[in-house]
Design a protein around this motif. Structure first.
Motif, PDB file in Angstrom:
ATOM      1  N   ALA A  78      -2.140   0.821   0.434  1.00 25.98           N
ATOM      2  CA  ALA A  78      -0.756   0.359   0.339  1.00 25.98           C
ATOM      3  C   ALA A  78      -0.271   0.311  -1.106  1.00 25.98           C
ATOM      4  CB  ALA A  78      -0.621  -1.013   0.988  1.00 25.98           C
ATOM      5  N   TYR A 105      -3.097   7.961   3.565  1.00 29.72           N
ATOM      6  CA  TYR A 105      -1.806   7.757   2.921  1.00 29.72           C
ATOM      7  C   TYR A 105      -1.470   8.986   2.094  1.00 29.72           C
ATOM      8  CZ  TYR A 105      -4.657   6.497  -1.180  1.00 29.72           C
ATOM      9  OH  TYR A 105      -5.568   6.498  -2.208  1.00 29.72           O
ATOM     10  N   ALA A 220       2.972  -3.467   6.500  1.00 32.27           N
ATOM     11  CA  ALA A 220       4.211  -2.763   6.835  1.00 32.27           C
ATOM     12  C   ALA A 220       5.428  -3.538   6.344  1.00 32.27           C
ATOM     13  CB  ALA A 220       4.302  -2.538   8.342  1.00 32.27           C
ATOM     14  N   VAL A 229       4.600   3.348   8.702  1.00 32.24           N
ATOM     15  CA  VAL A 229       3.272   2.781   8.934  1.00 32.24           C
ATOM     16  C   VAL A 229       2.923   2.944  10.405  1.00 32.24           C
ATOM     17  CG1 VAL A 229       1.838   0.719   8.791  1.00 32.24           C
ATOM     18  CG2 VAL A 229       3.599   1.124   7.063  1.00 32.24           C
TER      19      VAL A 229
END
Length: 375
Positions: A78, A105, A220, A229
């Motif tokens: 993240a 990601y 998220a 997400v």
């Protein structure tokens, strides 16, 4: 390049002075996991989890250490949004049957460059290299406490793809496999199999998965609408900001009520965001520090809750006497805090213990929000 296995212990096992009592950092962490990932024993507590499309507060039995290693990888992924604002995808897949967790990601990944002084590539430095004097933190903990840990990353600038496999609690590694990649898209994928035996588990049960899913929902809410997400193929939608996230809890708690619980939010500054609702005679809290969930609250939650309780008690004193402690019993407080060098009670960051005097005057709430709302 070949996938020849290399024993990572051979280089340091014969240097007791450098490794502290003859133990390597890897050996110390595996012998004393509680000092690195928190408790590896099952605990039972009432906590919020995510099931289906809703949040529920229920009794859960889980292992904090397992939750910790997942959280380290998820948080690292993240945080790539800060490293590269163009990141717009985060995907988490949990395969309970295979005991495998995958986190993907996009956006700028890890540079596929050789560090000449160490003679190893940058991805290995970040995910799988331990020096004799290093404090082991972050994603390396997930590698250490997994039977298998795979890192794949694409560097579109260099037109390369990197893949490396670690196994046996980082005891062995493959040579990096570097291939040409012309697709022009940066992405990174981390796949790991937690060593369930070290957490006294035999499989990823429903409680563990519900807690993992809840943590993905947390993330998220921090990433907002600019990042898609996805958890196990299902997109998490509708979370633009922290108040939207709080609304998920309030909606869940309001299901069996005649009316929706109130929600009062205050964005104090870039260090503190607060939302408040009512609870049924027992103080409730959901809180974060630097995006990490503090499931047991701590000094930041006390700081906020005490200010609100004092404000409401003072307002009520115009009509009747009420103790601040009594007011606090009827509060549900949500705190999103950011601070430099926070201190916690354990490696799992369950409770913040940074002294309240360190928060500074900029974190004081405005009274009129809570009085005017009728809290």
């Amino acid at each position: 390049m070949s996938a020849t296995k290399i024993d990572l212990e051979s280089s340091s096992a014969h240097n007791p002075a450098a490794t502290g009592g003859g133990k390597t950092p890897r050996e110390r962490s595996l012998l004393q996991p509680q000092d690195y990932v928190g408790s590896v024993e099952k605990c039972t507590r009432e906590i919020w989890v995510c099931e289906g499309n809703s949040l529920r507060r229920r009794v859960v039995t889980y292992v904090p250490g397992l939750y910790k290693i997942f959280d380290e990888v998820l948080s690292y992924a993240a945080d790539n949004k800060q490293r590269d604002p163009s990141m717009d995808s985060l995907r988490v897949q949990v395969d309970a049957d295979e005991c495998r967790i995958s986190i993907y990601y996009n956006g700028q990944g890890v540079p596929i460059e050789l560090r000449p002084d160490e003679g190893i590539y940058e991805p290995e430095m970040i995910f799988g290299h331990l020096s004799n004097y290093e404090e082991i933190t972050g994603v390396k903990l997930a590698n250490l406490f997994s039977t298998e840990f795979i890192i794949e990353t694409v560097d579109s600038h260099l037109e390369k793809k990197y893949k490396q496999i670690f196994s046996g609690n980082m005891g062995k590694k493959s040579e990096p496999r570097i291939t040409v990649c012309l697709q022009g898209v940066n992405w990174t994928k981390i796949i790991f199999k937690p060593d369930l035996a070290k957490f006294h588990m035999t499989h990823l049960d429903e409680d563990a998965i519900a807690l993992i899913r809840k943590r993905v929902v947390d993330v998220a809410s921090f990433l907002g609408t600019t990042v898609q997400v996805v958890f196990n193929g299902q997109r998490i939608q509708g979370l633009k900001n922290f108040p939207d996230y709080v609304l998920c809890y309030i909606s869940s708690a309001s299901i069996e009520r005649d009316e929706r619980l109130p929600r009062i939010c205050q964005w104090v500054n870039d260090k503190l965001e607060v939302c408040v609702t009512r609870s049924e005679g027992t103080f409730q809290q959901v809180s974060f520090v630097n995006k990490f969930a503090t499931n047991e609250g701590g000094t930041h939650v006390d700081y906020v809750a005490n200010q609100i309780a004092t404000c409401i008690a003072k307002f009520c004193s115009k009509h009747f006497e009420v103790e601040e402690t009594e007011v606090k019993k009827h509060l549900g407080v949500f705190v999103n805090a950011f601070m430099e060098n926070p201190t916690f009670d354990s490696p799992t960051r369950d409770a913040l213990i940074t002294p309240q005097e360190s928060f500074g005057p900029r974190c004081e709430l405005s009274d009129h929000h809570f009085v005017k709302s009728g809290m």
